[in-house]
Design an enzyme around this catalytic site. Structure first.
Site, PDB file in Angstrom:
ATOM      1  N   GLU A  29      26.515  79.850  28.214  1.00 54.32           N
ATOM      2  CA  GLU A  29      25.732  81.068  27.988  1.00 54.32           C
ATOM      3  C   GLU A  29      25.898  81.678  26.593  1.00 54.32           C
ATOM      4  OE1 GLU A  29      26.507  83.790  31.196  1.00 54.32           O
ATOM      5  OE2 GLU A  29      26.358  82.224  32.715  1.00 54.32           O
TER       6      GLU A  29
ATOM      7  N   HIS B  97      40.802  88.455  33.491  1.00 52.91           N
ATOM      8  CA  HIS B  97      40.897  89.798  32.919  1.00 52.91           C
ATOM      9  C   HIS B  97      42.248  90.038  32.250  1.00 52.91           C
ATOM     10  CE1 HIS B  97      37.085  90.870  34.679  1.00 52.91           C
ATOM     11  NE2 HIS B  97      37.500  90.447  35.847  1.00 52.91           N
TER      12      HIS B  97
ATOM     13  N   LYS C 171      36.860 100.794  21.778  1.00 51.66           N
ATOM     14  CA  LYS C 171      36.960  99.356  22.060  1.00 51.66           C
ATOM     15  C   LYS C 171      37.554  98.609  20.874  1.00 51.66           C
ATOM     16  CE  LYS C 171      33.943  95.292  22.457  1.00 51.66           C
ATOM     17  NZ  LYS C 171      34.596  94.603  23.592  1.00 51.66           N
TER      18      LYS C 171
ATOM     19  N   GLU D  41      36.720  86.606  43.370  1.00 51.40           N
ATOM     20  CA  GLU D  41      37.910  86.894  42.573  1.00 51.40           C
ATOM     21  C   GLU D  41      39.085  87.165  43.503  1.00 51.40           C
ATOM     22  OE1 GLU D  41      36.897  89.029  38.636  1.00 51.40           O
ATOM     23  OE2 GLU D  41      35.545  89.896  40.110  1.00 51.40           O
TER      24      GLU D  41
ATOM     25  N   TRP E 250      23.540  97.244  37.965  1.00 45.22           N
ATOM     26  CA  TRP E 250      24.098  97.336  36.614  1.00 45.22           C
ATOM     27  C   TRP E 250      23.049  97.733  35.572  1.00 45.22           C
ATOM     28  CZ3 TRP E 250      27.849  92.508  36.387  1.00 45.22           C
ATOM     29  CH2 TRP E 250      28.871  92.722  37.326  1.00 45.22           C
TER      30      TRP E 250
END
Length: 806
Positions: A530, A740, A48, A711, A607
């Site tokens: 958030e 994205h 990543k 989406e 998840w």
């Protein structure tokens, strides 16, 4: 684990020599320990960090390639040291294995201006993310969920006139790379049948069968080159066998494997996973290959019938496998609980008795891509709960232990069996797992708890009067960019480097900043951004009883996006409010409406790593009641609009239609339990991620959310068609901004998308919002994109006024 003894040396550089080697050096044949795939991200998310550094221009392509090489070497070495006989290669990817195959087959869509030859890194990432630099402005390819997992793949686009050609050497390069390290690997590739069904046709008259026939010559070229390099086995992944294949679909599979040419000396394993074979069994076991892999860990209603499913699937395999080798997927590749070694060894012993030891592989149920890397990294995890768990590194060791037990007898692994049996007994009896009060509350759920007070048509009028929003109201999905400063403050608080007051001050400052920005761009319905949340599921898992959380339990969701799923080990309840303080503070900063943001029960379940000792439906009911309490508390605190995200609603749909009803009935019921405690004036929103909705529209409607956001930007509003065809009565926010991708959509692009929506929907139904939360984006992209989005909404309002005046 090496069971081979060299009798004489041969020249393996020739096909004949390799065949002599394969036929002659084995003094004895034994059960082999094998693996279908290993996590690619690194134990500290090295991939990543390297990929994002390259994207930001902070490192070179050589730096990125070197990181990949280091990760692969580590992964191969780890598996070899654990004792695996078959170690996968080509399971590593810089973004996605399906995208890798798109590049390998040269199926690059026309808009990327690829001129043939090898697909370069920039073209590869442009397909994944889009590109917007200088004169280049190109959108990304569509992305969707990989079967019923939370992993996302890039959807192949089959354009008219495309001619497949070998356009990447990745599979060969990685095989040679391992070989240079002294490690023989089993190259992995997504199979031709699965690949064609994963893609989308871009023209009329598309034929899956004709397309797969075009692909086969390239697959044959790949197999021939692998054989020339000295590969002994190749693994072809065909998860399509976990789906309901109609006669046409089965015809596509037959066409693919009738055309596949097996080079001399190369053995082929075809792997099916994610469900049992059912109606596809005869086709699967009849494939003209050397070995077949089955998944014994997945199936309908896993926890309550998994053992029964496994027994049936296993007995069927033994009856139909013939003289092929059976790869037994007995170690769960999608969960983190320790294997019941005694039970697994029973399966393998039965296979050996029926087939012979030389015809049995021990394996994970699927690639271990869906599990974290190494449990040994978790030095802070509760020791008792940790003793019940296994990550990918530990699962590889379990595979090797089971194979050793099959080869050398149970006495050879007596200590491992004793420890495994103790873990299973501990989980059956632990009071940390079983809570009678929670079980009693689930038993007390009534029909009234699953109904809103009034039908939607009546609620809509009440809400319109109470909320007083314009046409095309604008909002966002919840999160705003998680800056380095936010992450630093959260990390410092968790480490005890700053106190609760200082941490709260930092988060409240960020909330004020986000509210001010939304005021500046004139968004209608605000969110608090958030900043206090690390992840939309993990955040809740940290605050619910029955959950624990890891520090290094990362798994890949898509590209460089990694998530750290909570771990549900016991009965679930909510000891105290989780979001009310933050939402209440945010509402105090504005006269506009502030949405409360929650994650729904099915998404939390889907998840998370879920306990496997009771039905998933029971666990989801427990979560539903916990979130219901939070919804009630938010409403009591003055929050008039509450979004309950069910991003994974469609993702959790079983792969087989015969299993859908039980899942959907439960999912709808859970959402209604969660959302139906409020007054009619409180507006309930939900959000769903990349999904195909056609098959579940009735159930989406039955959820009875006042507003759903979806989406749609990457599909150019294609996903909205299901709602239009169904005549969905409630309000809809079709995403107009692809979060994205790093590119900033123009106002006109978003107006065009809204015009498409308006063609088929009443404009009073339409909300304007991004595709998803903005956590992973930077402010440099988010600010102009949201400004353009608000401007697009205002243009649509002016169009509406002009139309009314005319």
């Amino acid at each position: 684990m090496t069971h081979f003894h060299l009798i004489f040396k041969v020249n393996r550089s020739t096909k004949k020599g390799k065949q002599i080697y394969l036929n002659s050096i084995l003094e004895e044949r034994m059960v082999l320990a094998t693996n279908l795939g290993f996590p690619r991200i690194g134990d500290m998310r090295q991939l990543k960090k390297a990929v994002e550094s390259y994207w930001k221009g902070k490192s070179s392509s050589d730096d990125l390639l070197n990181t990949g090489k280091e990760l692969r070497a580590h992964n191969w070495g780890l598996q070899k040291k654990a004792g695996l006989d078959h170690i996968p290669s080509n399971d590593f990817s810089f973004y996605d294995q399906v995208l890798d195959l798109i590049a390998t087959l040269g199926l690059v869509p026309e808009r990327y201006d690829w001129n043939g030859g090898q697909v370069d890194l920039d073209t590869y990432f442009a397909m994944a993310r889009g590109a917007q630099q200088g004169s280049v402005d190109v959108t990304a390819m569509e992305m969707t969920k990989w079967y019923d997992t939370n992993y996302h793949y890039i959807v192949p686009e089959f354009e008219e006139g495309m001619e497949p050609s070998l356009s990447s050497t990745k599979i060969f390069d990685q095989y040679k790379e391992a070989k240079d390290l002294g490690i023989e690997t089993r190259p992995v590739i997504v199979g031709p049948a699965s690949f064609v069904f994963l893609g989308k046709a871009q023209y009329e008259g598309f034929s899956h069968e004709e397309t797969v026939k075009k692909l086969i010559p390239v697959y044959n070229e790949i197999l021939a080159k692998l054989a020339d390099l000295g590969a002994e086995w190749v693994q072809i992944d065909e998860p399509v066998f976990a789906l309901d294949l109609c006669p046409i679909g089965q015809g596509v599979v037959k066409a693919a494997y009738e055309g596949l040419k097996q080079p001399e000396g190369l053995k082929i394993l075809v792997a099916s996973y994610f469900d049992t074979l059912r109606g596809n069994a005869d086709l699967f076991y009849g494939l003209p290959v050397d070995a077949l892999h089955i998944d014994l860990c997945r199936g309908p209603n896993q926890a309550n019938t998994a053992a029964n499913n496994a027994e049936k699937a296993f007995d069927e395999a033994l009856a139909k496998i013939g003289d092929k080798t059976l790869s037994v997927g007995i170690v769960d590749g999608r969960n983190i609980w320790k294997n019941d070694l005694s039970k697994s060894l029973g399966f393998i012993d039965k296979a050996v008795a029926k087939l012979g030891s030389d015809k049995v592989f021990v394996a994970g149920s699927s690639s271990l891509l869906h599990t974290p890397v190494d449990l040994d990294s978790e030095t802070a995890l509760d020791e008792e709960i940790k003793s019940w768990m296994a990550y990918a590194t530990q699962k590889v060791a379990e595979i090797a232990v089971i194979a050793k037990g099959a080869n050398d007898g149970r006495d050879a692994i007596s200590s491992e069996l004793t420890a495994s049996d103790a873990v299973q007994e501990d989980r059956r009896t632990s009071k940390r797992i079983h809570n009678d009060e929670v079980k009693s509350r689930v038993a007390g759920i009534t029909p009234e708890m699953k109904k809103r007070k009034s039908p939607f048509a009546e609620r809509q009028k009440i809400q319109q009067a109470a909320l007083n929003l314009p046409l095309y109201p604008t909002t966002s999905i919840g999160s705003f960019p998680q800056t380095q400063e936010i992450r630093k403050a959260r990390s410092a608080f968790k480490k005890g480097e700053i106190g609760e007051t200082e941490y709260k001050d930092a988060m409240q400052a960020e909330i004020r900043s986000v509210v001010e920005f939304q005021h500046d761009v004139d968004i209608d319905v605000l969110v608090h951004g958030e900043p206090e949340r690390n992840d939309m599921v993990e955040y809740f898992g940290e605050q619910l009883d029955g959950f624990t959380f890891s520090k290094f339990g990362w798994v890949q969701s898509y590209g460089s996006r990694c998530v750290k799923p909570p771990i549900i080990y016991g009965d679930v309840s909510r000891p105290t409010a989780m979001t009310v303080e933050w939402s209440k503070y945010a509402q105090e900063q504005t006269d506009k409406i502030m949405k409360g943001m929650l994650t729904g029960p099915i998404t939390i379940l889907q998840w998370s790593f879920v306990r496997d000792d009771q039905p998933r439906s029971v666990t989801s009911k427990q979560i539903s009641l916990a979130i219901r309490d939070e919804v009630s508390d938010l409403e009591a605190a003055g929050i008039k609009m509450i979004q309950i995200d069910e991003a994974a609603f469609r993702e959790g749909l079983p792969l087989r239609q015969s299993d859908w009803k039980a899942y959907l009935d439960n999912a709808v019921e859970d959402f209604r339990i969660t959302s139906c405690s409020v007054e009619d004036s409180t507006q309930i929103h939900t959000h769903m991620c990349y999904s195909e909705f056609n098959d579940v529209m009735q159930e989406v409607a039955d959820m009875d959310a006042d507003v759903i956001s979806i989406e749609t930007s990457r599909s150019q509003m294609e996903l909205l068609e299901a709602f239009v065809a169904f005549k969905y009565p409630n309000e809809i926010g079709p995403g107009v901004y692809d979060i994205h991708s790093p590119r900033v959509p123009t106002t006109q692009e978003m107006v065009d998308l809204l015009d498409k929506a308006k063609e088929n929907l009443d404009e009073r139904q339409i909300w304007v919002n991004p595709d998803c939360g903005l956590k992973t984006r930077g402010w440099a992209e988010v600010k102009p994109a949201l400004k353009n989005m608000v401007e697009a909404a205002k243009i649509m309002r002016e169009k509406s006024k002009a139309s009314a005046a005319a």
